[in-house]
Design a protein around this motif. Structure first.
Motif, PDB file in Angstrom:
ATOM      1  N   ALA A  21      -0.001  -1.120  -0.129  1.00 23.33           N
ATOM      2  CA  ALA A  21       0.085  -0.344   0.006  1.00 23.33           C
ATOM      3  C   ALA A  21       1.245   1.163  -0.107  1.00 23.33           C
ATOM      4  O   ALA A  21       0.723   2.033  -0.684  1.00 23.33           O
ATOM      5  CB  ALA A  21      -1.181  -0.087   1.527  1.00 23.33           C
ATOM      6  N   CYS A  22       2.308   1.448   0.368  1.00 27.85           N
ATOM      7  CA  CYS A  22       3.393   2.566   0.680  1.00 27.85           C
ATOM      8  C   CYS A  22       3.190   2.596  -0.426  1.00 27.85           C
ATOM      9  O   CYS A  22       4.087   3.261  -0.830  1.00 27.85           O
ATOM     10  CB  CYS A  22       4.271   2.425   2.367  1.00 27.85           C
ATOM     11  SG  CYS A  22       3.328   2.392   3.667  1.00 27.85           S
ATOM     12  N   THR A  23       4.094   1.683  -1.369  1.00 37.34           N
ATOM     13  CA  THR A  23       4.903   2.250  -2.253  1.00 37.34           C
ATOM     14  C   THR A  23       3.721   2.511  -3.640  1.00 37.34           C
ATOM     15  O   THR A  23       4.242   2.865  -4.152  1.00 37.34           O
ATOM     16  CB  THR A  23       5.381  -0.309  -3.112  1.00 37.34           C
ATOM     17  OG1 THR A  23       5.916  -0.395  -1.948  1.00 37.34           O
ATOM     18  CG2 THR A  23       6.207   0.175  -4.784  1.00 37.34           C
ATOM     19  N   ARG A  24       2.185   1.928  -3.388  1.00 37.59           N
ATOM     20  CA  ARG A  24       1.310   1.975  -4.781  1.00 37.59           C
ATOM     21  C   ARG A  24       0.567   3.803  -3.926  1.00 37.59           C
ATOM     22  O   ARG A  24      -0.384   4.361  -5.021  1.00 37.59           O
ATOM     23  CB  ARG A  24       0.256   1.282  -4.733  1.00 37.59           C
ATOM     24  CG  ARG A  24       0.729  -0.319  -4.693  1.00 37.59           C
ATOM     25  CD  ARG A  24      -0.185  -1.696  -5.428  1.00 37.59           C
ATOM     26  NE  ARG A  24       0.690  -2.323  -6.298  1.00 37.59           N
ATOM     27  CZ  ARG A  24       0.403  -3.689  -6.369  1.00 37.59           C
ATOM     28  NH1 ARG A  24      -0.691  -3.916  -6.361  1.00 37.59           N
ATOM     29  NH2 ARG A  24       0.887  -4.838  -7.052  1.00 37.59           N
ATOM     30  N   LEU A  27      -3.555   5.514   0.221  1.00 39.07           N
ATOM     31  CA  LEU A  27      -3.124   6.569   2.118  1.00 39.07           C
ATOM     32  C   LEU A  27      -4.745   5.949   2.403  1.00 39.07           C
ATOM     33  O   LEU A  27      -4.657   5.283   3.356  1.00 39.07           O
ATOM     34  CB  LEU A  27      -3.926   7.540   2.039  1.00 39.07           C
ATOM     35  CG  LEU A  27      -3.173   8.413   3.287  1.00 39.07           C
ATOM     36  CD1 LEU A  27      -2.894   8.310   3.970  1.00 39.07           C
ATOM     37  CD2 LEU A  27      -3.889   9.848   3.205  1.00 39.07           C
ATOM     38  N   ASP A  28      -5.513   5.589   2.038  1.00 43.34           N
ATOM     39  CA  ASP A  28      -7.040   4.956   3.272  1.00 43.34           C
ATOM     40  C   ASP A  28      -6.684   2.995   3.312  1.00 43.34           C
ATOM     41  O   ASP A  28      -7.130   3.059   4.480  1.00 43.34           O
ATOM     42  CB  ASP A  28      -8.257   5.262   2.233  1.00 43.34           C
ATOM     43  CG  ASP A  28      -7.546   4.410   0.228  1.00 43.34           C
ATOM     44  OD1 ASP A  28      -6.864   4.590   0.403  1.00 43.34           O
ATOM     45  OD2 ASP A  28      -9.227   4.236   0.254  1.00 43.34           O
ATOM     46  N   ILE A  29      -5.863   2.619   2.660  1.00 49.30           N
ATOM     47  CA  ILE A  29      -5.713   1.073   2.889  1.00 49.30           C
ATOM     48  C   ILE A  29      -4.485   1.521   3.630  1.00 49.30           C
ATOM     49  O   ILE A  29      -4.293   0.543   4.749  1.00 49.30           O
ATOM     50  CB  ILE A  29      -4.843   0.945   1.636  1.00 49.30           C
ATOM     51  CG1 ILE A  29      -6.061   0.283   0.701  1.00 49.30           C
ATOM     52  CG2 ILE A  29      -5.139  -0.933   2.039  1.00 49.30           C
ATOM     53  CD1 ILE A  29      -5.893  -0.042  -0.569  1.00 49.30           C
ATOM     54  N   THR A  51      11.122  -0.425   5.413  1.00 47.10           N
ATOM     55  CA  THR A  51      10.204  -0.023   6.382  1.00 47.10           C
ATOM     56  C   THR A  51       9.078   0.248   5.127  1.00 47.10           C
ATOM     57  O   THR A  51       9.636   0.796   3.912  1.00 47.10           O
ATOM     58  CB  THR A  51      10.174   0.573   6.781  1.00 47.10           C
ATOM     59  OG1 THR A  51      10.916   1.955   6.482  1.00 47.10           O
ATOM     60  CG2 THR A  51      11.670   0.161   7.803  1.00 47.10           C
ATOM     61  N   PRO A  52       8.237   0.258   5.729  1.00 40.95           N
ATOM     62  CA  PRO A  52       7.143   0.919   5.024  1.00 40.95           C
ATOM     63  C   PRO A  52       6.949   2.720   4.618  1.00 40.95           C
ATOM     64  O   PRO A  52       6.799   3.162   3.011  1.00 40.95           O
ATOM     65  CB  PRO A  52       6.165   1.074   6.516  1.00 40.95           C
ATOM     66  CG  PRO A  52       6.048  -0.129   5.911  1.00 40.95           C
ATOM     67  CD  PRO A  52       7.153  -0.357   6.754  1.00 40.95           C
ATOM     68  N   GLY A  60       7.388   8.823  -3.383  1.00 46.23           N
ATOM     69  CA  GLY A  60       7.192  10.108  -3.377  1.00 46.23           C
ATOM     70  C   GLY A  60       5.929  10.525  -3.103  1.00 46.23           C
ATOM     71  O   GLY A  60       5.373  11.097  -3.362  1.00 46.23           O
ATOM     72  N   HIS A  61       5.175   9.701  -1.994  1.00 48.66           N
ATOM     73  CA  HIS A  61       3.823   9.809  -1.446  1.00 48.66           C
ATOM     74  C   HIS A  61       4.239  10.782   0.009  1.00 48.66           C
ATOM     75  O   HIS A  61       3.590  10.000   0.803  1.00 48.66           O
ATOM     76  CB  HIS A  61       3.093   8.495  -1.335  1.00 48.66           C
ATOM     77  CG  HIS A  61       3.716   7.214  -2.418  1.00 48.66           C
ATOM     78  ND1 HIS A  61       2.796   7.960  -3.779  1.00 48.66           N
ATOM     79  CD2 HIS A  61       3.851   6.367  -3.100  1.00 48.66           C
ATOM     80  CE1 HIS A  61       3.079   7.135  -4.469  1.00 48.66           C
ATOM     81  NE2 HIS A  61       3.592   5.134  -3.932  1.00 48.66           N
TER      82      HIS A  61
END
Length: 289
Positions: A21-24, A27-29, A51-52, A60-61
């Motif tokens: 989820a952090c890679t893609r 945020l909600d997930i 790490t996440p 860049g999230h």
């Protein structure tokens, strides 16, 4: 999301749903996995030990990064965590030019070391706002935080020039160009000396060189008529008195041709000090005009 879905288990490579989820950038997930599912925000992948926060920073999230390090949470991600290559989340963001994330992480860090300053401030990043914060964070790490806040430009020239291996002409020029002119003229060291006096008496040839002095005189012409309160000398007198024009220290390392050119470069600095405002120099120094 169904309540019986497993949000904690990892793949054979120790990649968890939170890593994905952090890679893609979902945020909600990420929020659900951490707040409801109890996902481990410090879980490391088997390959790379990332790490996440490493992954969110690298891709860049920014919103996810802000969420993971939010001090309002019961748990915050470790911003100093290092992967198998000894990269922190800040290093990952910088290497992929994720400057929004770099700014967020840097502001949250209490201090940085020389390696991070070099990588962040002068090897990669072109944003002066980020470099300015990096210089301050490095000062804090050196125990010079209070002194830097009081007089940053003097700390850069008197301390950084000696202790940072990567300091060169471009480093000096960029710092001078971005600090306000008012700061150049109003900032005094503990002996009441202006920046040009500090530079002229510096033993560091990366700072005490023609290009740096010419830049200072161009940015603030009034330096030309500023007497050093310690030596009582004007800038052009200091150059001559220290024997720079004779280049006595360079006779063993330069041939006759290069030595002559070196002397001419220092003569250019003396000329620049007069060219900035010759009438004012003559009036102040000799009472002429």
């Amino acid at each position: 999301m169904q309540a019986d879905v497993d949000v904690v288990s990892a793949s054979p490579n120790e990649i968890t749903p939170l890593h994905i989820a952090c890679t893609r950038g979902h945020l909600d997930i990420v929020q659900y996995l951490v707040d409801t599912g109890g996902a481990n925000i410090e879980a490391e992948t088997n390959r790379g030990r990332r790490t996440p926060l490493h992954l969110a920073s690298q891709h860049g999230h920014k919103a996810i990064v802000e969420y993971l390090i939010d001090e309002g949470h019961q748990r915050q991600a470790n911003i100093y965590a290092k992967d198998v290559h000894y990269d922190t989340p800040l290093d990952k963001a910088l290497k992929d030019a994720r400057y929004g994330v770099v700014d967020v992480l840097l502001r949250r860090m209490s201090s940085i070391d020389e390696r991070t300053l070099q990588l962040l401030a002068w090897n990669k990043c072109r944003h002066w706002g980020i470099k300015r914060i990096a210089l301050e964070k490095y000062a804090i790490g050196c125990g010079l935080g209070v002194a830097y806040q009081r007089n940053p430009i003097h700390i850069i020239f008197s301390h950084y020039s000696f202790h940072l291996s990567f300091v060169d002409r471009s480093f000096v020029e960029e710092c001078v160009e971005h600090f306000p002119r008012s700061a150049l003229l109003s900032s005094l060291d503990d002996q009441g000396r202006l920046l040009i006096h500090v530079v002229l008496t510096s033993a560091c040839n990366k700072v005490n060189c023609p290009s740096s002095l010419e830049l200072l005189l161009e940015r603030e012409p009034r330096f030309a008529v500023a007497r050093d309160p310690v030596t009582g000398l004007y800038p052009h007198e200091t150059i001559v008195k220290r024997g720079i024009l004779a280049a006595t220290n360079d006779t063993t390392t330069r041939d006759d041709s290069s030595l002559g050119k070196w002397r001419l470069r220092w003569l250019d600095v003396v000329y620049t000090s007069f060219r900035c405002d010759p009438q004012q120099v003559l009036q102040t120094r000799f009472g002429v005009g």
